[in-house]
Design an enzyme around this catalytic site. Structure first.
Site, PDB file in Angstrom:
ATOM      1  N   THR A 323       0.853  -1.189   0.000  1.00  0.00           N
ATOM      2  CA  THR A 323       0.000   0.000   0.000  1.00  0.00           C
ATOM      3  C   THR A 323       0.887   1.236   0.000  1.00  0.00           C
ATOM      4  O   THR A 323       1.915   1.274   0.686  1.00  0.00           O
ATOM      5  CB  THR A 323      -0.949   0.012   1.213  1.00  0.00           C
ATOM      6  OG1 THR A 323      -1.762   1.195   1.184  1.00  0.00           O
ATOM      7  CG2 THR A 323      -0.196  -0.016   2.535  1.00  0.00           C
ATOM      8  N   HIS A 375       2.465 -11.664  14.144  1.00  0.00           N
ATOM      9  CA  HIS A 375       3.543 -12.233  14.951  1.00  0.00           C
ATOM     10  C   HIS A 375       3.278 -13.698  15.319  1.00  0.00           C
ATOM     11  O   HIS A 375       4.184 -14.393  15.807  1.00  0.00           O
ATOM     12  CB  HIS A 375       3.719 -11.403  16.233  1.00  0.00           C
ATOM     13  CG  HIS A 375       5.126 -11.357  16.732  1.00  0.00           C
ATOM     14  ND1 HIS A 375       6.071 -12.310  16.408  1.00  0.00           N
ATOM     15  CD2 HIS A 375       5.766 -10.485  17.554  1.00  0.00           C
ATOM     16  CE1 HIS A 375       7.226 -12.022  16.995  1.00  0.00           C
ATOM     17  NE2 HIS A 375       7.058 -10.919  17.702  1.00  0.00           N
TER      18      HIS A 375
END
Length: 412
Positions: A323, A375
């Site tokens: 993006t 994560h």
């Protein structure tokens, strides 16, 4: 013959759509394949073409959610196409109005009620009312009393609200409007990404001087050779991302319950701004595309998004997202993961800043880059290494992206 037009299925997982805009009115004559409505799904906005010519009768309102397969309008195919109406001749002026009609005598106004006589009690709070007003920090003079002779009663004090300030004379209107289905789905997915992933963001900065030098040298030749396709930053970033994904495959994978799905291909989602909001079309197998191939595919998808012609298939899948908030002036951000993907790279604007180069201060065009990642599946070592690999490729594009042969890489 009356033809029932039903909502076609935009994709396997889509069960309903929303009527965003009717492009025709009830009773209009429509031609076959004429766009009669725009419908929003949770992935894209699509046009609904007429299946036959005839007079249309609408069966749904704008904003209605209708199930796939439901009837949204009827088309009377036996209706004749109306002839083009020619401008009508001016009608003669109406004859002069008759002489004044008798005017009914206006009723006499009722006498105005006498103004209440002000006394010492007017605006004076009762002891109980005064205590309440003091607690609310409201001046008794600002409360209209309803008691005898204008006295402020306990009820007046209880119902009194603090003043929000004196209106300035400017507009104070507000408008309540329903979000489109696409915007609601985007909001749902963003909240889901925040709530259901262990999202973390790591940052780095890139010296854009090497890429700028290459672009300035070859962009005109590239554009002339490839029919107006420009040599932009996005192809460099896409190639740097696909290289880094091969080095750190965990970033190119995603969670599925207790399992990890790893991909040996790079389908890169490119976030673009469309008239209906953010769209994320996918560049398929970007790892196999040349610079020209990447730029051509991004241009094709951006035009489709701008013109409202993007399809569900164009946005389905994707293993990693890029993006670019820099085109809007963003200097730094923490982009949100595009689920079920595990990573997203945020590009930002390019600002000339002083940096240390070989012990000397030099001014260079610098860009901050951000990697948000899940994560649960990507460790800190992989995330930092991935972003450093992107930085290395962008700061050494001649060696790492062009194989020291820009003419061949750019197909010139």
């Amino acid at each position: 013959m009356i033809l029932e037009m039903k909502v076609p299925s935009p994709g396997e997982s889509i069960k309903e759509v929303e009527i965003a805009t009717w492009l025709v009115k009830d009773g209009d004559y429509v031609e076959k394949d004429q766009a009669i409505a725009e419908v929003d799904s949770d992935k894209a906005t699509l046009e609904l073409p007429a299946e036959a010519s005839g007079t249309i009768t609408l069966k749904a309102e704008e904003g209605d959610a209708v199930a796939v397969g439901a009837v949204v309008c009827l088309i009377d195919t036996s209706a004749a196409k109306p002839a083009d109406s020619s401008p009508s001749e001016e009608t003669p002026a109406a004859e002069e109005a008759p002489s004044k009609a008798p005017v009914a005598e206006a009723p006499k106004a009722a006498p105005a009620p006498a103004a209440p006589v002000a006394t010492y009690a007017s605006g004076t709070p009762s002891p109980a009312a005064k205590k309440i007003l003091d607690e609310k920090n409201i001046a008794p003079a600002s409360v209209k009393g309803t008691g005898k002779e204008g006295r402020v009663t306990k009820d007046d004090a209880v119902n009194a609200t603090p003043s929000m300030g004196t209106p300035t004379g400017g507009s104070r209107s507000s408008e309540r409007s329903k979000l489109s289905m696409l915007r609601r789905k985007v909001a749902e997915r963003l909240v889901s990404a925040k709530n259901e992933t262990a999202m973390l963001t790591t940052f780095n900065e890139v010296n854009m001087t090497p890429i700028n030098l290459i672009r300035n040298q070859y962009k005109e030749e590239f554009k002339a050779k490839h029919a107006g396709i420009g040599l932009g930053y996005m192809s460099f970033f896409t190639k740097a991302v696909t290289r880094a994904l091969k080095m750190y495959p965990d970033v190119n994978s995603m969670m599925d319950g207790d399992y990890k799905i790893a991909y040996d291909f790079c389908d890169i989602s490119i976030a673009v701004s469309g008239p209906k909001g953010l769209m994320v079309p996918v560049v398929r197998n970007a790892e196999n595309l040349t610079f020209r191939g990447v730029e051509a595919d991004i241009k094709r998808l951006a035009i489709k998004a701008r013109d409202g012609q993007i399809t569900v298939d164009d946005m389905t899948g994707g293993t990693f997202t890029i993006t670019n908030g820099g085109i809007f002036g963003s200097m730094l951000s923490t982009p949100i993961i595009n689920p079920p993907q595990s990573g997203i790279l945020g590009m930002h604007n390019i600002i000339e800043r002083p940096i240390a180069v070989n012990g000397k201060v030099e001014v260079h065009p610098m860009m901050f880059v951000a990697l948000s990642y899940d994560h649960r599946i990507i460790d800190g070592r992989e995330s930092v290494g991935f972003l450093v690999a992107i930085k290395d490729a962008l700061e050494n594009p001649m060696e790492l992206l062009l194989d020291n042969n820009p003419k061949k890489a750019f197909e010139l």
